[in-house]
Design a protein around this motif. Sequence first.
Motif, PDB file in Angstrom:
ATOM      1  N   ARG A   1      -3.909   4.012  -9.466  1.00 45.35           N
ATOM      2  CA  ARG A   1      -3.778   3.892  -8.004  1.00 45.35           C
ATOM      3  C   ARG A   1      -4.952   3.116  -7.427  1.00 45.35           C
ATOM      4  O   ARG A   1      -4.780   2.158  -6.661  1.00 45.35           O
ATOM      5  CB  ARG A   1      -3.747   5.277  -7.346  1.00 45.35           C
ATOM      6  CG  ARG A   1      -2.409   5.971  -7.327  1.00 45.35           C
ATOM      7  CD  ARG A   1      -2.578   7.403  -6.819  1.00 45.35           C
ATOM      8  NE  ARG A   1      -3.065   7.457  -5.444  1.00 45.35           N
ATOM      9  CZ  ARG A   1      -2.283   7.492  -4.370  1.00 45.35           C
ATOM     10  NH1 ARG A   1      -0.966   7.455  -4.515  1.00 45.35           N
ATOM     11  NH2 ARG A   1      -2.800   7.566  -3.165  1.00 45.35           N
ATOM     12  N   ASP A   2      -6.158   3.548  -7.788  1.00 47.84           N
ATOM     13  CA  ASP A   2      -7.356   2.911  -7.244  1.00 47.84           C
ATOM     14  C   ASP A   2      -7.394   1.429  -7.575  1.00 47.84           C
ATOM     15  O   ASP A   2      -7.719   0.589  -6.736  1.00 47.84           O
ATOM     16  CB  ASP A   2      -8.616   3.590  -7.788  1.00 47.84           C
ATOM     17  CG  ASP A   2      -8.882   4.937  -7.141  1.00 47.84           C
ATOM     18  OD1 ASP A   2      -8.137   5.314  -6.214  1.00 47.84           O
ATOM     19  OD2 ASP A   2      -9.843   5.623  -7.563  1.00 47.84           O
TER      20      ASP A   2
ATOM     21  N   ASN B   1     -11.092   5.799  -2.706  1.00 49.50           N
ATOM     22  CA  ASN B   1     -10.951   4.812  -3.768  1.00 49.50           C
ATOM     23  C   ASN B   1     -12.287   4.590  -4.480  1.00 49.50           C
ATOM     24  O   ASN B   1     -13.338   4.487  -3.841  1.00 49.50           O
ATOM     25  CB  ASN B   1     -10.456   3.487  -3.178  1.00 49.50           C
ATOM     26  CG  ASN B   1      -9.974   2.517  -4.230  1.00 49.50           C
ATOM     27  OD1 ASN B   1     -10.724   2.065  -5.077  1.00 49.50           O
ATOM     28  ND2 ASN B   1      -8.687   2.203  -4.186  1.00 49.50           N
TER      29      ASN B   1
ATOM     30  N   SER C   1      -5.901   5.173   0.823  1.00 55.56           N
ATOM     31  CA  SER C   1      -6.825   5.211  -0.314  1.00 55.56           C
ATOM     32  C   SER C   1      -8.245   5.517   0.139  1.00 55.56           C
ATOM     33  O   SER C   1      -9.184   4.790  -0.148  1.00 55.56           O
ATOM     34  CB  SER C   1      -6.784   3.866  -1.057  1.00 55.56           C
ATOM     35  OG  SER C   1      -7.498   3.930  -2.254  1.00 55.56           O
TER      36      SER C   1
ATOM     37  N   ASP D   1       1.253   4.138  -2.971  1.00 58.11           N
ATOM     38  CA  ASP D   1       1.020   5.535  -2.610  1.00 58.11           C
ATOM     39  C   ASP D   1       2.205   6.413  -2.996  1.00 58.11           C
ATOM     40  O   ASP D   1       2.023   7.550  -3.443  1.00 58.11           O
ATOM     41  CB  ASP D   1       0.767   5.627  -1.101  1.00 58.11           C
ATOM     42  CG  ASP D   1       0.480   7.054  -0.652  1.00 58.11           C
ATOM     43  OD1 ASP D   1      -0.512   7.635  -1.131  1.00 58.11           O
ATOM     44  OD2 ASP D   1       1.269   7.592   0.146  1.00 58.11           O
TER      45      ASP D   1
ATOM     46  N   LEU E   1       0.839  -1.206   0.000  1.00 53.76           N
ATOM     47  CA  LEU E   1       0.000   0.000   0.000  1.00 53.76           C
ATOM     48  C   LEU E   1       0.871   1.253   0.000  1.00 53.76           C
ATOM     49  O   LEU E   1       0.607   2.212  -0.732  1.00 53.76           O
ATOM     50  CB  LEU E   1      -0.921   0.010   1.224  1.00 53.76           C
ATOM     51  CG  LEU E   1      -2.007  -1.064   1.294  1.00 53.76           C
ATOM     52  CD1 LEU E   1      -2.762  -0.957   2.609  1.00 53.76           C
ATOM     53  CD2 LEU E   1      -2.966  -0.963   0.115  1.00 53.76           C
TER      54      LEU E   1
ATOM     55  N   PHE F   1      -4.624  -0.402  -5.544  1.00 50.87           N
ATOM     56  CA  PHE F   1      -5.051  -0.506  -4.141  1.00 50.87           C
ATOM     57  C   PHE F   1      -6.137  -1.565  -3.991  1.00 50.87           C
ATOM     58  O   PHE F   1      -6.140  -2.349  -3.041  1.00 50.87           O
ATOM     59  CB  PHE F   1      -5.578   0.840  -3.640  1.00 50.87           C
ATOM     60  CG  PHE F   1      -4.507   1.803  -3.209  1.00 50.87           C
ATOM     61  CD1 PHE F   1      -3.499   1.426  -2.335  1.00 50.87           C
ATOM     62  CD2 PHE F   1      -4.513   3.115  -3.665  1.00 50.87           C
ATOM     63  CE1 PHE F   1      -2.520   2.317  -1.926  1.00 50.87           C
ATOM     64  CE2 PHE F   1      -3.534   4.011  -3.263  1.00 50.87           C
ATOM     65  CZ  PHE F   1      -2.534   3.611  -2.396  1.00 50.87           C
ATOM     66  N   ARG F   2      -7.085  -1.580  -4.936  1.00 49.71           N
ATOM     67  CA  ARG F   2      -8.152  -2.586  -4.897  1.00 49.71           C
ATOM     68  C   ARG F   2      -7.571  -3.988  -4.973  1.00 49.71           C
ATOM     69  O   ARG F   2      -7.986  -4.886  -4.229  1.00 49.71           O
ATOM     70  CB  ARG F   2      -9.122  -2.371  -6.058  1.00 49.71           C
ATOM     71  CG  ARG F   2     -10.182  -3.460  -6.180  1.00 49.71           C
ATOM     72  CD  ARG F   2     -10.876  -3.452  -7.528  1.00 49.71           C
ATOM     73  NE  ARG F   2     -11.815  -4.560  -7.638  1.00 49.71           N
ATOM     74  CZ  ARG F   2     -11.481  -5.798  -7.994  1.00 49.71           C
ATOM     75  NH1 ARG F   2     -10.222  -6.083  -8.306  1.00 49.71           N
ATOM     76  NH2 ARG F   2     -12.403  -6.745  -8.063  1.00 49.71           N
TER      77      ARG F   2
ATOM     78  N   ASN G   1     -14.326   1.543  -3.245  1.00 50.88           N
ATOM     79  CA  ASN G   1     -14.561   1.409  -1.809  1.00 50.88           C
ATOM     80  C   ASN G   1     -15.788   0.567  -1.476  1.00 50.88           C
ATOM     81  O   ASN G   1     -15.754  -0.249  -0.546  1.00 50.88           O
ATOM     82  CB  ASN G   1     -14.714   2.794  -1.162  1.00 50.88           C
ATOM     83  CG  ASN G   1     -13.368   3.384  -0.773  1.00 50.88           C
ATOM     84  OD1 ASN G   1     -12.352   2.698  -0.811  1.00 50.88           O
ATOM     85  ND2 ASN G   1     -13.349   4.646  -0.407  1.00 50.88           N
TER      86      ASN G   1
ATOM     87  N   LYS H   1      -4.715   8.520 -10.736  1.00 48.56           N
ATOM     88  CA  LYS H   1      -5.733   8.069  -9.788  1.00 48.56           C
ATOM     89  C   LYS H   1      -6.361   6.730 -10.161  1.00 48.56           C
ATOM     90  O   LYS H   1      -6.534   5.852  -9.301  1.00 48.56           O
ATOM     91  CB  LYS H   1      -6.834   9.112  -9.613  1.00 48.56           C
ATOM     92  CG  LYS H   1      -7.841   8.704  -8.517  1.00 48.56           C
ATOM     93  CD  LYS H   1      -8.906   9.727  -8.285  1.00 48.56           C
ATOM     94  CE  LYS H   1      -9.787   9.354  -7.100  1.00 48.56           C
ATOM     95  NZ  LYS H   1     -10.193   7.974  -6.993  1.00 48.56           N
TER      96      LYS H   1
END
Length: 460
Positions: free
Chosen positions: A281-282, A316, A313, A272, A268, A285-286, A319, A278
Amino acid sequence: MNRLLLLSTLVFLTWSCQQNKGNANRVIFAGEIVNPTSDQVVLFKGEQALDTAVLDEDNRFSFSLDSVVEGLHHFVHRPESQYIYLEKGDSLQIRLNTSDFDESLVFSGQGEEINNFILEMFLSREEEEEMVQSFYQLEPSDFQVKIDSLRDSKLDLFEQIQTEFNLSPKASDLAKAFIVYSSNISMEAYPFYHRRRSGEGIMHELPKTFYDYRKNVNYNNGDYIYLRPYYNFMKYHMGNLAFNHCKQHCPDDLDKASRQLHFNQHKLHLIDSLITQKELRDNLFRSVAIDYLLKHENEENTVKFIESFKKFSENNAHNEEIYTLYQGILKMQPSKALPSFKVYSFEDKELELSEIKSGQTVVFYFWSGSEPGHFRNIMKRVSELKTEYPNHRFVGLNMKTDKANWKNMVKTSGLDPSEQFWTEDYDETVHTLIVYNPNKAIIAKDGKIVDAFAHIFRSF
């Protein structure tokens, strides 16, 4: 047949030219699907559905878009999907047979060169997989020579295409990225697969130049987000960097690192610090969140992970999916009651999952009528387990199959109807029972969970 295909293509090209007349930006995408598995085709740019075309009585479809964001798209004819690269003014036709979806797919018309090349690279990567796997037992320098040779042969082919056809700079960059990042994935994976293949207890020391390609990695290319080799490379790369960070700074044993909280927290942090785009990143992270949560290290660490995820995040785009999974996992911990979930018996009786009990330990396993190979393997394994564990009850839960087909498979396969149940809603089944792995099993007794994340081939 070839004459018919040629005639069809000529008719299509004439029609598409007429459609594009007066609008140089318009994009035409049409085609025919043999043996369709759905009544529609959906065109996507990233995760956004741009348009849906319904198949006509001849199994043909057509999209006409006044303009597009030039670049990589994909189309879906469920349950399959494939890339399509679109630029302004393109007029593309496809023909495919769902019984051999990727291999039968051919593009023709304006824009065919880049699309057929990307498809060829996609198929060659699949065909090479077994060969690349055999390379992992080699020493680092020998492995690198093999991977470089595969990459260079594709780049040579690309140069021929580039010379023969006038590809746009954006299309050219994407095609090269497909080749280069496919090669880079193998390099990132090498130390882990080599240790496994060779039986070595520690990671092999690598030449100083082994990762030289990393100097050219673009961490924030928005055009590549949904290019599978690029995205998969990023996942391998982040895991590799996190592993080496842990090896130097963490006291914990790194055996089964992917299950450990600190390793995933490092991933993570790396995402970051390295990724600013974005959407990428999203998505990354997912990927870390879904992967860790499904490994369910323990409830305490699961809570700690979510706290770290929120820190890195918070906004995100995924989410809702991640937190729904998180809450579902908390409900599936040992000693908790089986979740409220309706299934149907062979006699069409509706009942709760918790009602399927008989004083024995119950093992729920999952299968689908659309995956015959998996079905055969699962049933063979269940037959073995019934002999090894005569005091267990093994119950099949069918997913993603219409009820009539499910009943027919139960009959023709000689399965005990009293041990087979049908689930109506695939998405609800996945989210409520956390079925992200087709080999998942749920072990329960007296309506209470023993292990909700067992593996039918590994947990017994």
